[in-house]
Design a protein around this motif. Structure first.
Motif, PDB file in Angstrom:
ATOM      1  N   UNK A   1       0.811  -1.206   0.000  1.00  0.00           N
ATOM      2  CA  UNK A   1       0.000   0.000   0.000  1.00  0.00           C
ATOM      3  C   UNK A   1       0.859   1.278   0.000  1.00  0.00           C
ATOM      4  N   UNK A   2       1.927   1.282   0.824  1.00  0.00           N
ATOM      5  CA  UNK A   2       2.728   2.517   0.909  1.00  0.00           C
ATOM      6  C   UNK A   2       3.340   2.868  -0.434  1.00  0.00           C
ATOM      7  N   UNK A   3       3.683   1.825  -1.217  1.00  0.00           N
ATOM      8  CA  UNK A   3       4.240   2.032  -2.551  1.00  0.00           C
ATOM      9  C   UNK A   3       3.236   2.830  -3.386  1.00  0.00           C
ATOM     10  N   UNK A   4       1.958   2.397  -3.340  1.00  0.00           N
ATOM     11  CA  UNK A   4       0.902   3.078  -4.097  1.00  0.00           C
ATOM     12  C   UNK A   4       0.707   4.507  -3.597  1.00  0.00           C
ATOM     13  N   UNK A   5       0.691   4.668  -2.256  1.00  0.00           N
ATOM     14  CA  UNK A   5       0.483   6.004  -1.684  1.00  0.00           C
ATOM     15  C   UNK A   5       1.534   6.987  -2.170  1.00  0.00           C
ATOM     16  N   UNK A   6       2.805   6.568  -2.124  1.00  0.00           N
ATOM     17  CA  UNK A   6       3.884   7.508  -2.445  1.00  0.00           C
ATOM     18  C   UNK A   6       4.035   7.678  -3.954  1.00  0.00           C
ATOM     19  N   UNK A   7       3.535   6.702  -4.738  1.00  0.00           N
ATOM     20  CA  UNK A   7       3.505   6.902  -6.189  1.00  0.00           C
ATOM     21  C   UNK A   7       2.619   8.083  -6.541  1.00  0.00           C
ATOM     22  N   UNK A   8       1.502   8.224  -5.781  1.00  0.00           N
ATOM     23  CA  UNK A   8       0.569   9.314  -6.036  1.00  0.00           C
ATOM     24  C   UNK A   8       1.240  10.673  -5.865  1.00  0.00           C
TER      25      UNK A   8
ATOM     26  N   UNK B   1       4.293  11.321  -6.472  1.00  0.00           N
ATOM     27  CA  UNK B   1       5.367  11.527  -7.441  1.00  0.00           C
ATOM     28  C   UNK B   1       6.760  11.328  -6.859  1.00  0.00           C
ATOM     29  N   UNK B   2       6.824  10.986  -5.571  1.00  0.00           N
ATOM     30  CA  UNK B   2       8.141  10.799  -4.954  1.00  0.00           C
ATOM     31  C   UNK B   2       8.722   9.426  -5.294  1.00  0.00           C
ATOM     32  N   UNK B   3       7.837   8.543  -5.766  1.00  0.00           N
ATOM     33  CA  UNK B   3       8.259   7.189  -6.107  1.00  0.00           C
ATOM     34  C   UNK B   3       7.694   6.922  -7.504  1.00  0.00           C
TER      35      UNK B   3
ATOM     36  N   UNK C   1      11.708  10.045   1.087  1.00  0.00           N
ATOM     37  CA  UNK C   1      10.902   8.856   1.356  1.00  0.00           C
ATOM     38  C   UNK C   1      11.427   8.097   2.574  1.00  0.00           C
ATOM     39  N   UNK C   2      12.755   8.046   2.690  1.00  0.00           N
ATOM     40  CA  UNK C   2      13.378   7.224   3.724  1.00  0.00           C
ATOM     41  C   UNK C   2      12.797   7.529   5.103  1.00  0.00           C
TER      42      UNK C   2
END
Lengths: 88, 576
Positions: free
Chosen positions: B326-333, B335-337, B366-367
């Motif tokens: 889920x966090x991957x999806x959140x941070x994709x939104x 633009x940081x990932x 992100x870290x």
């Protein structure tokens, strides 16, 4: 000036500078020395999982800095008392 | 409870606390406004200094930078802490003994010159304003990422909060809010770190965890990290230099000298009752800072390992994109990932080679920001990180704004243009200056100039090359005169600006750099951010040379120097 004599004032400042010199030398040795210039060489030794040079750069130097300031504060307090120039 | 509600609650509660403190600690005199009445306990001042010093960069960005720089990131760790040793031994006690309100005030009196005072004000304003832009951006970003409100609105809320406690309470209000902010930020930083350390190594102390073996194996964490990174083609974590040893040396030295020369940190030491308190207080400040600074490298190493593990997937053949957490999806939104399936296999390939690497964007921030989510920590910990980031940015912004407004109201207005104003008028002027400074900083946060990214480093370069040498020489030499000090400050400032501009563009405008960012044109291979140390050396040399050929300072100044070198006879910080 609160000193007994001109000589006292000079001696106080000289002792002060000597203390600063010693502490600055340690400050330099742990960070620029062990943490940077000698780091590659120190890395052959280990502290648990840490390579020693890496440990100095990311942990050891910071601990030393904290200790240095408290030592400075304590030694200066003693010096002030010795020459009768402390605030209390 | 839902994450967003929880975040609103925790951030809201922290803001209420800051405003409550502001109302309780209104400043009634210039002494309270500038130096909090001069009666702050050394431990309390140490804690306030720690929050004052640790900015959005320390809290949000530093651990992420180190995660990708490895050993090279040590320049930040040593540079931003070692400066306190210089501050404690070379500046703070004597400036406290001097017993006035601002840094330019000391320079003006020690160098018996209005010109010197004005030059100092200019240096102070340049470095504080460039620094404050970064904090305002940090506030806006924290709001937009965690509370999902617009960047602009987040910035207005942040400005409003600072306005209330800084304008009302001055240094007194700032001191007590900074203490509260320190508690919030250190809690928010260490809690996730402890959890991650427990997960990976079983040690509740991240500082020890980083040097321990991984749970259920005999392999040390750092060895594993070195091995994994090399397999992927990255440099070895624990030995990766930042360009060169000489560059690391200069970078660390610049950050140290810059730290000691930053006016908003120095003025914090004017708030303690005695000279001996100023010395002790520097120790406490660094102790409180060290808690974060020794935890940060552990967060860096552990988070990097976690991140690589995640990208590796359960079977080690690469994370299947459709099964990403889920966090991957959140941070994709945000633009940081960013993932780009270059080979079309539906799996993540993360290696050093940019032609093959499919994680095209991994923002370093992100870290810290996503750390609790990556480690699957409870929602309240994630909410806490938001409050911590805001506390770090707000506390530093307030300290900087106070340094700016006191330089304007006390040094320029009272000191130069209108020496006859009453204390009441000066207090009003300082409040107005503070309000204007907040509005100006907010404007720069809303319309960040192109050069905003490069400016924090510039602030350190300027503090190192102009302010620190002038202060130190003023205390340790009786021979340096006004000509020497002014020439030294201008030379240090000039050389540093020249070097930064020639490689990064005049005022950072792209296209105006005449030697380009090309490494081969760097002086001895030293990067522009690390040039403050060279600027400081130029300052020292010029100050000595010019003083040597001009008249010695008057005897009253030599007596002043004698006076500040000895603790006895301290006055409460006051105007004259």
């Amino acid at each position: 000036m609160a000193f007994q004599s001109e000589q006292d004032a000079k001696a106080y400042w000289r002792e002060h500078l000597r203390l600063m010199f010693i502490l600055s030398a340690i400050w330099f040795a742990v960070s620029f020395g062990c943490g940077i210039l000698l780091a590659d060489w120190l890395n052959q030794f280990r502290l648990g999982g840490y390579k020693l040079g890496f440990w100095f750069a990311q942990q050891g130097s910071i601990y030393t800095f904290v200790i240095l300031i408290f030592v400075y504060a304590r030694q200066m307090g003693r010096l002030d008392k010795k020459y009768g120039v402390s605030e209390d | 409870m839902e994450l967003k509600t929880l975040t609103y609650l925790i951030v809201g509660a922290s803001f209420l606390l800051y405003i409550g403190i502001a109302i309780w600690s209104r400043a009634g005199s210039t002494q309270e406004f500038y130096v909090a009445g001069g009666g702050v306990h050394p431990v309390a001042n140490g804690m306030a200094t720690a929050a004052d010093w640790m900015s959005a960069a320390s809290f949000i960005s530093m651990a992420g930078l180190i995660a990708y720089m490895g050993y090279g990131g040590s320049v930040f760790l040593m540079g931003w802490t070692g400066g306190f040793v210089l501050l404690a031994m070379f500046l703070a006690p004597y400036l406290r003994k001097f017993g006035k309100f601002t840094v330019p005030e000391f320079i003006g009196e020690r160098y018996y010159s209005r010109t010197a005072r004005i030059v100092a004000v200019v240096c102070l304003i340049i470095c504080s304003v460039t620094y404050v832009i970064g904090q305002m951006k940090g506030v806006g970003v924290a709001f937009s990422r965690f509370l999902e409100v617009d960047y602009d609105i987040g910035l207005y809320v942040g400005m409003g909060i600072v306005f209330v406690y800084a304008v009302l309470g001055g240094m007194k209000g700032i001191t007590y809010t900074q203490i509260a902010q320190y508690c919030v930020l250190i809690f928010a930083f260490t809690i996730p770190a402890i959890f991650i350390s427990l997960n990976l190594t079983g040690s509740p102390f991240p500082q020890l965890g980083l040097g321990s073996t991984l749970v259920g194996s005999d392999t040390y964490l750092l060895d594993k990290l070195d091995l994994v990174l090399q397999d992927l083609g990255f440099a070895e974590y624990s030995t990766q230099d930042r360009l060169s040893k000489l560059n690391m040396f200069a970078y660390t030295l610049s950050l140290m000298i810059g730290t000691a020369g930053l006016p908003h940190v120095i003025i914090r030491f004017f708030t303690v009752p005695k000279v001996s308190d100023a010395r002790k207080s520097a120790g406490w400040a660094l102790l409180f800072i060290a808690i974060l600074y020794t935890t940060a490298p552990a967060v860096s190493g552990m988070a990097r390992l976690n991140l690589i593990d995640t990208f590796d997937g359960k079977d080690g053949a690469g994370l299947i994109y459709e099964e990403r957490p889920q966090w991957f999806k959140n941070w994709e939104k945000t633009g940081l990932l960013e993932f780009e399936d270059k080979n079309g296999d539906g799996r993540v390939t993360h290696v050093a080679d940019p032609a093959v690497d499919e994680m095209v964007t991994i923002d370093r921030d992100i870290i810290v920001l996503a750390n609790p989510e990556i480690a699957r920590l409870p929602n309240w910990v994630i909410a806490l990180v938001a409050a911590g980031g805001l506390a770090a940015a707000l506390s530093t912004a307030a300290g900087l704004l106070l340094a700016i407004s006191s330089a304007i109201s006390h040094d320029l207005l009272k000191g130069v243009f209108a020496p006859n104003i009453s204390e009441k008028q000066e207090l009003r002027a300082s409040r107005i200056a503070m309000a204007v400074a907040i509005a100006f900083a907010g404007y720069l946060g809303l319309n960040p100039p192109d050069f905003a990214a490069g400016t924090v480093a510039l602030a350190f370069g300027l503090a190192a090359s102009s302010i620190f040498p002038a202060l130190m020489l003023g205390i340790f030499s009786k021979r340096i005169n006004k000509e020497g000090a002014i020439a030294g400050m201008l030379a240090g400032l000039g050389v540093t600006l020249f070097y930064v501009f020639q490689h990064k563009g005049v005022m950072f405008i792209p296209g105006t750099e005449f030697l380009g960012g090309m490494n081969e044109n760097w002086f001895l291979g030293i990067e522009p951010n690390a040039f403050g140390a060279v600027g400081a050396a130029v300052n020292f040399v010029v100050a000595f040379a010019v003083s040597k050929v001009t008249a010695a300072p008057p005897s009253s100044v030599q007596e002043l120097v004698e006076h500040i070198r000895v603790p006895k006879g301290v006055d409460p910080a006051k105007a004259h």
